[in-house]
Design an enzyme around this catalytic site. Structure first.
Site, PDB file in Angstrom:
ATOM      1  CE  LYS A 118      15.170  -0.659  25.421  1.00 28.49           C
ATOM      2  NZ  LYS A 118      14.771   0.756  25.600  1.00 28.49           N
ATOM      3  NE  ARG A 174      11.340  -2.285  21.916  1.00 33.60           N
ATOM      4  CZ  ARG A 174      11.946  -1.189  21.518  1.00 33.60           C
ATOM      5  NH1 ARG A 174      11.260  -0.230  20.961  1.00 33.60           N
ATOM      6  NH2 ARG A 174      13.215  -1.027  21.676  1.00 33.60           N
ATOM      7  NE  ARG A 194      19.336   7.060  21.655  1.00 29.95           N
ATOM      8  CZ  ARG A 194      18.449   6.099  21.923  1.00 29.95           C
ATOM      9  NH1 ARG A 194      18.767   5.102  22.739  1.00 29.95           N
ATOM     10  NH2 ARG A 194      17.254   6.156  21.411  1.00 29.95           N
ATOM     11  NE  ARG A 238      23.981  14.967  17.884  1.00 23.61           N
ATOM     12  CZ  ARG A 238      24.103  15.136  19.206  1.00 23.61           C
ATOM     13  NH1 ARG A 238      23.088  14.868  20.011  1.00 23.61           N
ATOM     14  NH2 ARG A 238      25.225  15.594  19.720  1.00 23.61           N
ATOM     15  NE  ARG A 249      11.834   6.052  20.023  1.00 25.06           N
ATOM     16  CZ  ARG A 249      13.004   6.705  20.106  1.00 25.06           C
ATOM     17  NH1 ARG A 249      13.146   7.891  19.517  1.00 25.06           N
ATOM     18  NH2 ARG A 249      14.004   6.172  20.729  1.00 25.06           N
TER      19      ARG A 249
END
Ligand code: ADP
Ligand code: ADP
Ligand code: ZN
Length: 205
Positions: free
Chosen positions: A9, A84, A118, A151, A163
């Site tokens: 996203k 959400r 990531r 990070r 999550r």
């Protein structure tokens, strides 16, 4: 921009922002800024974020209401990671018109690898991945040349499972909610980043 954690996203919202000029509104980024600044919102949100749980709807809705009052939001924005929950979507429908919902679909088994590799540039927030999207020159941001990277604390194996669980229980029902309104565009997110961007641009036409 709708999808599980790690779907891409943020990566896609940054690209769409660069191409169209529409500002990206990321509730995750706004919450991290509140945590870093030690505001009341940040203090309330941190425990939920660390546990991989959704932050309560009232906190999120207040953040969004304030954000939409800013001048750059007057011609529309691209929400990244909001709404959400159904209550968030209902609150949003009271404050503005949602024209498109882009759902980026990525299977769960790929999500963990995406999240655990990531990192982002501290200078310009460009998103990278150790294996899937490394910087062109090792240790140097492609976009701004910074050599400092972040990070996230919550990008770890344990938190990503909570999550994902929150996504499946609380967020994924929103897809059919928006589908029934005829504005859902579903995109296969398990492909090259450029292909996904061009599909999103076509969906927005
Ligand atoms: P990701 O990019 O991995 O999907 P985000 O940066 O969007 O993660 O969100 C990080 C955390 O911030 C979430 O785990 C959640 O605790 C909180 N958060 C972000 N957006 C929302 C939202 N719209 N509603 C509730 N909690 C949110
Ligand atoms: P989200 O905002 O949905 O949590 P991100 O845009 O931060 O997702 O992407 C999660 C990780 O996956 C990042 O490390 C990013 O570089 C990487 N990534 C994004 N899109 C792709 C893709 N299409 N293929 C492989 N890796 C990707
Ligand atoms: Zn940078």
């Amino acid at each position: 921009m709708f999808g599980p954690p790690g779907a891409g996203k943020g990566t896609q919202a940054q690209r769409i922002m660069d191409i169209t000029g529409m500002p990206q509104v990321s509730t995750g980024d706004m919450l991290r800024a509140s945590v870093a600044a030690g505001t009341e919102t940040g203090i309330k949100a941190k425990q939920f974020m660390d546990a991989g749980k959704l932050v309560p709807d009232d906190v999120i809705i207040d953040l969004i209401k304030d954000r939409l009052l800013q001048a750059d939001a007057s011609n529309g924005v691209m929400f990244d990671g909001f709404p959400r929950t159904i209550p968030q979507a209902e609150a949003l429908s009271q404050i503005c018109k949602v024209s498109h919902v882009i759902a980026i679909e990525v299977p769960d088994d790929i999500i963990v690898d995406r999240i655990c590799g990531r990192f982002t540039c501290s200078g310009c927030s460009s998103v990278y991945h150790d294996s899937f999207k490394p910087t062109m020159v090792s240790g140097e941001c492609d976009n701004c040349g910074s050599t400092n990277f972040n990070r996230r604390d919550d990008d770890n194996q344990t938190t990503v499972l909570s999550r994902l669980n929150a996504y499946h229980k609380q967020t994924s029902p929103l897809a059919s909610w928006y589908e029934s309104k005829g504005i859902l565009h579903t995109i296969d997110g398990d492909r090259a980043i450029d292909l996904i961007t061009s599909d999103i641009l076509s969906a927005l036409e």
